[in-house]
Design a protein around this motif. Structure first.
Motif, PDB file in Angstrom:
ATOM      1  N   VAL A  44       0.892  -1.309  -0.077  1.00 16.73           N
ATOM      2  CA  VAL A  44      -0.108   0.002  -0.005  1.00 16.73           C
ATOM      3  C   VAL A  44       0.875   1.288   0.044  1.00 16.73           C
ATOM      4  CG1 VAL A  44      -1.577   1.368   1.168  1.00 16.73           C
ATOM      5  CG2 VAL A  44      -2.095  -1.166   1.182  1.00 16.73           C
ATOM      6  N   ALA A  45       1.766   1.233   0.876  1.00 13.72           N
ATOM      7  CA  ALA A  45       2.942   2.587   0.929  1.00 13.72           C
ATOM      8  C   ALA A  45       3.289   2.618  -0.343  1.00 13.72           C
ATOM      9  CB  ALA A  45       3.719   2.263   2.247  1.00 13.72           C
ATOM     10  N   HIS A  46       3.875   1.695  -0.901  1.00 15.35           N
ATOM     11  CA  HIS A  46       4.496   1.586  -2.433  1.00 15.35           C
ATOM     12  C   HIS A  46       3.466   2.337  -3.429  1.00 15.35           C
ATOM     13  CE1 HIS A  46       7.111   0.786  -5.776  1.00 15.35           C
ATOM     14  NE2 HIS A  46       6.007  -0.061  -6.239  1.00 15.35           N
ATOM     15  N   GLN A  47       2.290   1.832  -3.528  1.00 18.57           N
ATOM     16  CA  GLN A  47       1.238   2.053  -4.342  1.00 18.57           C
ATOM     17  C   GLN A  47       0.918   3.437  -4.042  1.00 18.57           C
ATOM     18  OE1 GLN A  47      -0.415   0.135  -6.644  1.00 18.57           O
ATOM     19  NE2 GLN A  47      -2.124   1.876  -7.066  1.00 18.57           N
ATOM     20  N   LEU A  48       1.062   4.079  -2.663  1.00 17.22           N
ATOM     21  CA  LEU A  48       0.387   5.649  -2.611  1.00 17.22           C
ATOM     22  C   LEU A  48       1.860   6.281  -2.482  1.00 17.22           C
ATOM     23  CD1 LEU A  48      -1.928   4.747   0.347  1.00 17.22           C
ATOM     24  CD2 LEU A  48      -2.406   5.447  -2.079  1.00 17.22           C
ATOM     25  N   GLY A  49       3.268   5.860  -2.605  1.00 16.44           N
ATOM     26  CA  GLY A  49       4.323   6.528  -2.426  1.00 16.44           C
ATOM     27  C   GLY A  49       4.318   7.387  -1.442  1.00 16.44           C
ATOM     28  N   CYS A  50       3.904   6.776  -0.311  1.00 16.80           N
ATOM     29  CA  CYS A  50       4.342   7.592   1.113  1.00 16.80           C
ATOM     30  C   CYS A  50       5.236   6.679   1.929  1.00 16.80           C
ATOM     31  CB  CYS A  50       2.883   7.827   1.441  1.00 16.80           C
ATOM     32  SG  CYS A  50       1.811   6.349   2.076  1.00 16.80           S
ATOM     33  N   ASP A  51       5.425   7.145   3.155  1.00 12.59           N
ATOM     34  CA  ASP A  51       6.115   6.680   4.220  1.00 12.59           C
ATOM     35  C   ASP A  51       5.365   5.565   4.877  1.00 12.59           C
ATOM     36  OD1 ASP A  51       8.467   8.162   3.832  1.00 12.59           O
ATOM     37  OD2 ASP A  51       7.927   9.717   5.229  1.00 12.59           O
ATOM     38  N   MET A  52       5.919   4.728   5.520  1.00 17.28           N
ATOM     39  CA  MET A  52       5.541   3.578   6.410  1.00 17.28           C
ATOM     40  C   MET A  52       6.271   3.428   7.552  1.00 17.28           C
ATOM     41  SD  MET A  52       5.192  -0.358   4.975  1.00 17.28           S
ATOM     42  CE  MET A  52       7.101  -1.124   5.608  1.00 17.28           C
ATOM     43  N   LYS A  53       5.568   3.004   8.746  1.00 19.56           N
ATOM     44  CA  LYS A  53       6.015   2.978   9.892  1.00 19.56           C
ATOM     45  C   LYS A  53       5.253   1.354  10.414  1.00 19.56           C
ATOM     46  CE  LYS A  53       7.972   6.712  10.878  1.00 19.56           C
ATOM     47  NZ  LYS A  53       9.555   6.771  10.585  1.00 19.56           N
ATOM     48  N   ILE A  54       5.994   0.529  11.196  1.00 17.07           N
ATOM     49  CA  ILE A  54       5.359  -0.781  11.635  1.00 17.07           C
ATOM     50  C   ILE A  54       5.177  -0.689  13.197  1.00 17.07           C
ATOM     51  CG2 ILE A  54       5.724  -3.179  11.823  1.00 17.07           C
ATOM     52  CD1 ILE A  54       5.410  -2.377   9.013  1.00 17.07           C
ATOM     53  N   ILE A  55       3.898  -1.207  13.544  1.00 16.08           N
ATOM     54  CA  ILE A  55       3.563  -1.394  15.055  1.00 16.08           C
ATOM     55  C   ILE A  55       3.684  -2.875  14.923  1.00 16.08           C
ATOM     56  CG2 ILE A  55       1.291  -0.970  14.633  1.00 16.08           C
ATOM     57  CD1 ILE A  55       1.267   0.032  17.731  1.00 16.08           C
ATOM     58  N   HIS A  56       4.514  -3.427  15.897  1.00 18.11           N
ATOM     59  CA  HIS A  56       4.470  -5.011  16.045  1.00 18.11           C
ATOM     60  C   HIS A  56       3.435  -5.322  17.114  1.00 18.11           C
ATOM     61  CE1 HIS A  56       8.061  -5.407  13.527  1.00 18.11           C
ATOM     62  NE2 HIS A  56       8.427  -4.075  13.953  1.00 18.11           N
ATOM     63  N   VAL A  57       2.735  -6.021  16.872  1.00 26.34           N
ATOM     64  CA  VAL A  57       1.716  -6.573  17.648  1.00 26.34           C
ATOM     65  C   VAL A  57       1.374  -8.119  17.180  1.00 26.34           C
ATOM     66  CG1 VAL A  57      -0.956  -6.229  18.363  1.00 26.34           C
ATOM     67  CG2 VAL A  57       0.239  -4.120  18.060  1.00 26.34           C
ATOM     68  N   ASN A  58       0.776  -8.671  18.284  1.00 23.38           N
ATOM     69  CA  ASN A  58       0.499 -10.206  18.128  1.00 23.38           C
ATOM     70  C   ASN A  58      -0.732 -10.418  18.908  1.00 23.38           C
ATOM     71  OD1 ASN A  58       0.262 -13.015  17.746  1.00 23.38           O
ATOM     72  ND2 ASN A  58       2.470 -13.197  18.103  1.00 23.38           N
ATOM     73  N   TYR A  59      -1.672 -11.172  18.121  1.00 22.81           N
ATOM     74  CA  TYR A  59      -2.778 -11.717  18.933  1.00 22.81           C
ATOM     75  C   TYR A  59      -3.213 -12.996  18.431  1.00 22.81           C
ATOM     76  CZ  TYR A  59      -7.689 -11.849  20.399  1.00 22.81           C
ATOM     77  OH  TYR A  59      -8.953 -12.361  20.620  1.00 22.81           O
ATOM     78  N   ARG A  60      -3.003 -13.416  17.394  1.00 17.57           N
ATOM     79  CA  ARG A  60      -3.436 -14.585  16.792  1.00 17.57           C
ATOM     80  C   ARG A  60      -2.176 -15.613  16.502  1.00 17.57           C
ATOM     81  NH1 ARG A  60      -8.755 -15.204  15.899  1.00 17.57           N
ATOM     82  NH2 ARG A  60      -9.963 -13.266  15.982  1.00 17.57           N
ATOM     83  N   LYS A  61      -2.357 -17.088  16.630  1.00 16.68           N
ATOM     84  CA  LYS A  61      -1.360 -17.975  16.427  1.00 16.68           C
ATOM     85  C   LYS A  61      -1.738 -18.397  14.909  1.00 16.68           C
ATOM     86  CE  LYS A  61      -3.221 -20.735  20.140  1.00 16.68           C
ATOM     87  NZ  LYS A  61      -3.327 -21.844  20.461  1.00 16.68           N
ATOM     88  N   PRO A  62      -0.688 -18.744  14.067  1.00 12.74           N
ATOM     89  CA  PRO A  62      -0.620 -19.347  12.721  1.00 12.74           C
ATOM     90  C   PRO A  62      -1.854 -19.877  12.333  1.00 12.74           C
ATOM     91  CG  PRO A  62       1.749 -19.662  13.551  1.00 12.74           C
ATOM     92  CD  PRO A  62       0.722 -19.362  14.704  1.00 12.74           C
ATOM     93  N   ASP A  63      -2.475 -20.660  13.226  1.00 10.80           N
ATOM     94  CA  ASP A  63      -3.865 -21.397  13.001  1.00 10.80           C
ATOM     95  C   ASP A  63      -5.054 -20.594  12.975  1.00 10.80           C
ATOM     96  OD1 ASP A  63      -4.351 -21.100  15.793  1.00 10.80           O
ATOM     97  OD2 ASP A  63      -4.283 -23.265  15.976  1.00 10.80           O
ATOM     98  N   ASN A  64      -4.725 -19.197  13.394  1.00 14.68           N
ATOM     99  CA  ASN A  64      -5.788 -18.051  13.383  1.00 14.68           C
ATOM    100  C   ASN A  64      -6.689 -18.282  14.738  1.00 14.68           C
ATOM    101  OD1 ASN A  64      -6.609 -15.681  12.060  1.00 14.68           O
ATOM    102  ND2 ASN A  64      -8.524 -16.753  11.352  1.00 14.68           N
ATOM    103  N   ASN A  65      -6.121 -18.914  15.636  1.00 19.69           N
ATOM    104  CA  ASN A  65      -6.872 -19.032  17.051  1.00 19.69           C
ATOM    105  C   ASN A  65      -6.015 -18.001  17.702  1.00 19.69           C
ATOM    106  OD1 ASN A  65      -8.981 -20.877  16.923  1.00 19.69           O
ATOM    107  ND2 ASN A  65      -7.250 -22.368  16.503  1.00 19.69           N
ATOM    108  N   PRO A  66      -6.754 -17.338  18.729  1.00 25.31           N
ATOM    109  CA  PRO A  66      -6.012 -16.127  19.731  1.00 25.31           C
ATOM    110  C   PRO A  66      -5.121 -16.825  20.588  1.00 25.31           C
ATOM    111  CG  PRO A  66      -8.575 -16.011  19.855  1.00 25.31           C
ATOM    112  CD  PRO A  66      -8.168 -17.407  18.976  1.00 25.31           C
ATOM    113  N   ALA A  67      -3.848 -16.113  20.405  1.00 24.93           N
ATOM    114  CA  ALA A  67      -2.629 -16.708  21.202  1.00 24.93           C
ATOM    115  C   ALA A  67      -2.805 -16.100  22.577  1.00 24.93           C
ATOM    116  CB  ALA A  67      -1.294 -16.164  20.489  1.00 24.93           C
ATOM    117  N   TYR A  68      -3.521 -14.989  22.746  1.00 25.01           N
ATOM    118  CA  TYR A  68      -3.578 -14.255  24.006  1.00 25.01           C
ATOM    119  C   TYR A  68      -5.078 -13.856  24.350  1.00 25.01           C
ATOM    120  CZ  TYR A  68       1.456 -13.714  22.876  1.00 25.01           C
ATOM    121  OH  TYR A  68       2.686 -14.199  22.397  1.00 25.01           O
ATOM    122  N   GLU A  69      -5.250 -13.452  25.480  1.00 18.73           N
ATOM    123  CA  GLU A  69      -6.573 -12.973  25.833  1.00 18.73           C
ATOM    124  C   GLU A  69      -6.983 -11.662  25.135  1.00 18.73           C
ATOM    125  OE1 GLU A  69      -8.546 -12.355  29.798  1.00 18.73           O
ATOM    126  OE2 GLU A  69      -7.520 -13.994  30.061  1.00 18.73           O
TER     127      GLU A  69
END
Length: 141
Positions: A44-69
């Motif tokens: 999306v950032a490439h498509q729009l030609g704009c800057d990008m930042k990442i916020i590192h968050v985790n909620y789900r496991k690879p099987d798509n079930n919640p990893a945490y509450e």
């Protein structure tokens, strides 16, 4: 016996074509929700030609079930709001939004309550593939 869930297969060409045709809001900064949203945010950032930042968050496991509450912040997001564009010019990007818990968590943690949200599929302000209801086999996974 575990029965695998049906998956919708998309190629990078499918995603790229859809992004090229998508009408995005005016955006000065893309914030990707990692880890699932890193590649979509990059595209999306490439498509729009704009800057990008990442916020590192985790909620789900690879099987798509919640990893945490509830979602967990993995790396401190310490960019002061004064150094960001106005919220109406920020687009938060993730791959999928099922419950909205991760997006709500990110908005609360960053204070970006008025920022718009874009996802590849699911529920958000902007959805690239709104008609896909099954799991997706993303080309970058």
């Amino acid at each position: 016996m575990i029965v695998p869930k049906e998956k919708h297969k998309l190629s990078l060409k499918d995603v790229s074509s859809a992004l090229k045709q998508f009408v995005f809001p005016e955006t000065k900064l893309v914030i990707g929700i990692g880890s699932g949203g890193i590649v979509p945010a990059s595209l999306v950032a490439h498509q729009l030609g704009c800057d990008m930042k990442i916020i590192h968050v985790n909620y789900r496991k690879p099987d798509n079930n919640p990893a945490y509450e509830s979602p967990k912040l993995l790396v401190q997001f310490d960019i002061p709001l004064t150094q960001l564009p106005t919220q109406d010019k920020i687009l938060i990007v993730d791959d999928v939004a099922v419950s909205g818990k991760t997006i709500d968590f990110v908005k609360k943690k960053t204070g970006l309550n008025k920022a718009k949200v874009f996802v590849m599929k699911g529920k958000a302000d902007y959805v690239l593939f709104p008609d896909i209801k099954t799991c997706v086999d993303w080309p970058w996974k």
